[in-house]
Motif scaffolding. Structure first.
Motif, PDB file in Angstrom:
ATOM      1  N   THR A  81      59.054  57.500  24.762  1.00 16.44           N
ATOM      2  CA  THR A  81      58.967  57.683  26.211  1.00 16.44           C
ATOM      3  C   THR A  81      59.983  56.836  26.963  1.00 16.44           C
ATOM      4  O   THR A  81      60.286  57.138  28.125  1.00 16.44           O
ATOM      5  N   ASP A 111      52.795  64.730  23.655  1.00 17.72           N
ATOM      6  CA  ASP A 111      52.483  64.906  25.072  1.00 17.72           C
ATOM      7  C   ASP A 111      53.666  65.518  25.804  1.00 17.72           C
ATOM      8  O   ASP A 111      54.752  65.713  25.248  1.00 17.72           O
ATOM      9  N   GLU A 112      53.476  65.805  27.081  1.00 18.81           N
ATOM     10  CA  GLU A 112      54.469  66.538  27.874  1.00 18.81           C
ATOM     11  C   GLU A 112      55.763  65.753  28.035  1.00 18.81           C
ATOM     12  O   GLU A 112      56.860  66.307  27.946  1.00 18.81           O
ATOM     13  N   VAL A 113      55.661  64.440  28.271  1.00 18.51           N
ATOM     14  CA  VAL A 113      56.860  63.619  28.480  1.00 18.51           C
ATOM     15  C   VAL A 113      57.693  63.564  27.204  1.00 18.51           C
ATOM     16  O   VAL A 113      58.918  63.752  27.226  1.00 18.51           O
ATOM     17  N   ALA A 128      57.652  65.672  24.684  1.00 17.81           N
ATOM     18  CA  ALA A 128      58.183  67.004  24.384  1.00 17.81           C
ATOM     19  C   ALA A 128      59.427  67.291  25.214  1.00 17.81           C
ATOM     20  O   ALA A 128      60.420  67.842  24.711  1.00 17.81           O
ATOM     21  N   ARG A 129      59.392  66.926  26.502  1.00 22.55           N
ATOM     22  CA  ARG A 129      60.550  67.179  27.368  1.00 22.55           C
ATOM     23  C   ARG A 129      61.770  66.367  26.920  1.00 22.55           C
ATOM     24  O   ARG A 129      62.898  66.877  26.884  1.00 22.55           O
ATOM     25  N   SER A 161      48.074  70.846  19.638  1.00 20.14           N
ATOM     26  CA  SER A 161      48.981  70.054  20.477  1.00 20.14           C
ATOM     27  C   SER A 161      50.433  70.434  20.219  1.00 20.14           C
ATOM     28  O   SER A 161      51.228  70.565  21.155  1.00 20.14           O
ATOM     29  N   ALA A 171      53.028  72.203  23.040  1.00 17.82           N
ATOM     30  CA  ALA A 171      54.344  71.659  23.380  1.00 17.82           C
ATOM     31  C   ALA A 171      55.447  72.665  23.080  1.00 17.82           C
ATOM     32  O   ALA A 171      56.416  72.798  23.841  1.00 17.82           O
ATOM     33  N   ALA A 187      55.371  75.329  25.801  1.00 21.18           N
ATOM     34  CA  ALA A 187      55.886  74.804  27.065  1.00 21.18           C
ATOM     35  C   ALA A 187      57.411  74.675  27.053  1.00 21.18           C
ATOM     36  O   ALA A 187      58.053  74.732  28.107  1.00 21.18           O
ATOM     37  N   SER A 188      57.980  74.506  25.878  1.00 22.43           N
ATOM     38  CA  SER A 188      59.442  74.367  25.768  1.00 22.43           C
ATOM     39  C   SER A 188      60.147  75.710  25.683  1.00 22.43           C
ATOM     40  O   SER A 188      61.368  75.749  25.500  1.00 22.43           O
TER      41      SER A 188
END
Length: 668
Positions: free
Chosen positions: A397, A416-418, A420-421, A445, A449, A452-453
């Motif tokens: 992160t 998590d989202e952070v 993954a981004r 999970s 991810a 979402a990507s």
């Protein structure tokens, strides 16, 4: 007009022989008394006159035959351009072949010297006001090339520069130049228009013409298409052939670097292919030099006429980094340009990689990445190219991911989202991700991810954990197929027992179907489920291993395949591919930014040792391109002011096709 054997002109003196014989054989008729026959006398006089005319004609024909024989033996050559074209203004296009093959020694002198002399001779025959244009087949682009010159001074100066520089190391293409020269001459109002092509008529130099002809002859429907202006064919093309009796030549056609791992301290070898372009047997010895030091040589190689032979030179590097290497052959040779071949060898001494795991255990063996860490650093840190850094999920992160070329994600529970981004941004800009499954992997999970990507974080969505059941009558699966064509797996599929001895007790099944974009690198038996996948994402790539790298799910870490598989994948993903660091003369050198910000300045050191600094305009281009590759040798590049400065060495070599002695047939 000049004569190749002027001494034979003395044979023209034989033309006096027929008159002498005529005079000798001439006899006066004897006078005898006879009765007056007036009409008979008139008939005899008429017959005598016809005979005199016939004898005179035969004598002249005999004299002419002897003169023509003498002139023919003297090999006349038209040296006056005016004699060819007649009177009036002239427009001349000179197509000069300055490709590498023109450096061949032919009848004791380079063909290019003959070509320069021929071009100057054509210029000497022109008159003031005549139009002349010079075209070159290869090399740097001179502003005077293709420009009409009526004073001839600019063309003469350009010829002087070209003569001083000599032939290039590049391939020449004549077909499109002849066409372009003819098109230009169509615009001239001169009464006489000619194209002079000064070349050795090497077959490969005319390949572009054959391609154009095939394109013009047929439409997409297969019907003839007449697109060529018929006026072009009315402009004569005069060929000055510089190919006569070439000196025997042996060329280095190809040099390849072969190594299991591009690492210092591990034996490597160069594979050298030689070609005997002559009609007599030849012997040569190949020598390898690295950074100016001789590293080895081949045994003497015997090459039959018009044939190739392959030899190998084994060597070992003592340190990492970039190295300048070259292979040489020595001996009497007809062409010097193909006696050397350059290589750029990159043995990266500091490839940064990250291994991301859960919290570390006090007992190292219990860490999920224990065996992976040992495989990626099997020797002491100082002499090994891979430099792993151990991270936890929390580091993803905050830490700058661009510091690493490869990130291994070992059995992480959740994404998590952070994270993954940030991982998606890392891989799209050139980074490499390696996903490794295990008992803590949460499929839901991961799939969330991935969705979402936009389907770019994993090679494929995950399905379920597979474990052998009692009804299946098995306690494990084995790897039954390995993609031996993949660059990272070449040589690892032989013998088959190397990978077939790997047992998998559990794995996560991927949803890989017929239309999937990912590439299967390994499969299990049973239903043939993929266990190793790869997918290109942006400028980077993602690899997925469906089982763990610990002994709870598989015996892979304990098998002989594990260490070479992990290290080969690491070097493949890091982009350490020495064979890609070479181009042919005249081709651009392309250096990718590897996901970093483009540099503002690039320093270039060409083979002559000069230093130039090039400013780079920051745009959308993902790489740096350098086009001034006319000299052969090593080019050093330093990409400065980027996040991580890059230094690269590229090798530039002559086109091997220029060593082909084949000459285009006259009828073509």
């Amino acid at each position: 007009m000049t004569f190749g054997a002027a001494a034979f002109l003395l044979a023209a003196l034989a033309a006096v022989i027929p008159p002498i014989l005529h005079m000798i054989n001439r006899q006066r008729a004897k006078q005898l008394p006879f009765s007056t026959l007036r009409f008979l006398k008139i008939s005899v006089q008429k017959t005598r006159r016809r005979r005199q005319i016939r004898d005179l004609f035969l004598m002249l024909v005999r004299m002419a035959v002897l003169v023509f024989i003498a002139v023919g033996l003297a090999r006349p050559t038209l040296s006056k351009l005016r004699g060819l074209m007649g009177g009036g203004q002239s427009a001349i296009a000179i197509v000069l072949d300055n490709s590498a093959s023109m450096g061949w020694i032919d009848q004791g002198r380079p063909r290019f010297d003959v070509a320069i002399n021929a071009a100057n001779q054509i210029l000497n025959e022109l008159q003031m006001g005549d139009e002349v244009t010079l075209w070159l087949t290869s090399g740097p682009r001179y502003p005077e090339v293709g420009q009409v010159d009526r004073t001839h001074e600019k063309v003469r100066q350009l010829l002087g520069q070209i003569a001083q520089r000599g032939p290039t190391f590049e391939r020449g293409e004549l077909g499109h130049l002849v066409r372009e020269a003819r098109h230009q001459l169509l615009q001239s109002q001169a009464a006489n228009r000619y194209v002079f092509v000064i070349t050795d008529n090497q077959t490969v130099a005319w390949e572009d013409l054959f391609v154009e002809q095939r394109t013009e002859e047929k439409t997409p429907d297969g019907e003839p298409e007449k697109t060529v202006d018929p006026r072009l064919r009315r402009i004569p093309v005069v060929f000055v052939d510089c190919h006569r009796d070439p000196k025997p030549n042996v060329a280095i056609q190809k040099v390849e670097l072969a190594t299991i791992l591009p690492v210092a301290g591990i034996p490597m070898k160069v594979i050298v292919e030689l070609f005997n372009a002559s009609t007599i047997p030849q012997q040569r010895v190949a020598e390898l030099y690295v950074d100016g030091t001789k590293m080895g040589s081949s045994p003497e190689i015997s090459l039959p006429p018009q044939s190739s032979a392959v030899t190998e030179i084994v060597f070992m590097l003592s340190r990492g980094g970039t190295h300048q290497a070259e292979v040489r052959i020595s001996g009497e040779d007809g062409a010097r340009f193909d006696d050397r071949r350059y290589l750029a060898i990159e043995v990266d001494a500091n490839i940064p990689i990250a291994i991301v795991t859960q919290e570390r255990h006090e007992i190292p063996y219990l860490n999920h990445s224990f065996y992976l860490e040992k495989a990626l650093q099997p020797v002491s840190e100082e002499s090994w190219a891979l430099k792993p850094t151990i991270l936890t999920a929390a580091n993803l992160t905050n830490d700058p991911l661009s510091n690493y070329r490869i990130i291994y994600l070992v059995d992480l529970p959740e994404i998590d989202e952070v994270i993954a981004r940030r991982l998606l941004e890392f891989v799209e800009t050139g980074g490499k991700l390696v996903w490794i499954c295990g008992q803590d992997t949460q499929i839901a999970s991961y799939n969330a991810a991935h969705e979402a990507s936009g389907g770019r974080l994993l090679p494929e969505p995950l399905d379920t954990i597979m474990a052998p059941g009692v009804e299946e009558n098995r306690d494990s699966w084995q790897i039954t197929w390995l993609d031996g064509q993949h660059p990272a797996l070449v040589g690892l599929n032989e013998p088959p027992s190397l990978y077939q001895s790997v047992l998998v007790y559990k794995y996560i099944k991927a949803r890989h179907g017929a239309g999937s974009e990912s590439r299967v690198l390994a499969r299990l038996d049973g239903e043939g489920d993929p266990i190793l996948l790869e997918k290109r994402v942006g400028q980077g790539s993602v690899i997925w291993l469906g089982t763990s790298v610990h002994v709870d799910w598989t015996n892979l870490p304990l098998r002989p395949l594990f260490v070479p598989l992990m290290t080969r994948l690491a070097f493949y993903l890091s982009g350490t591919e020495p064979e890609t660091l070479a181009v042919l003369a005249g081709q651009p050198i392309v250096i990718p930014y590897q996901g970093q910000m483009p540099p503002s300045v690039v320093e270039v050191v060409p083979p002559d040792g000069s230093l130039s600094r090039l400013n780079v305009e920051r745009g959308q281009s993902p790489d740096f391109r350098y086009t001034e590759t006319h000299a052969v040798g090593h080019y050093l590049f330093r990409l400065l002011a980027s996040v991580r400065p890059i230094q690269k060495i590229y090798a530039v070599n002559p086109d091997p096709d220029e060593s082909d002695p084949e000459k285009i047939p006259r009828d073509q």
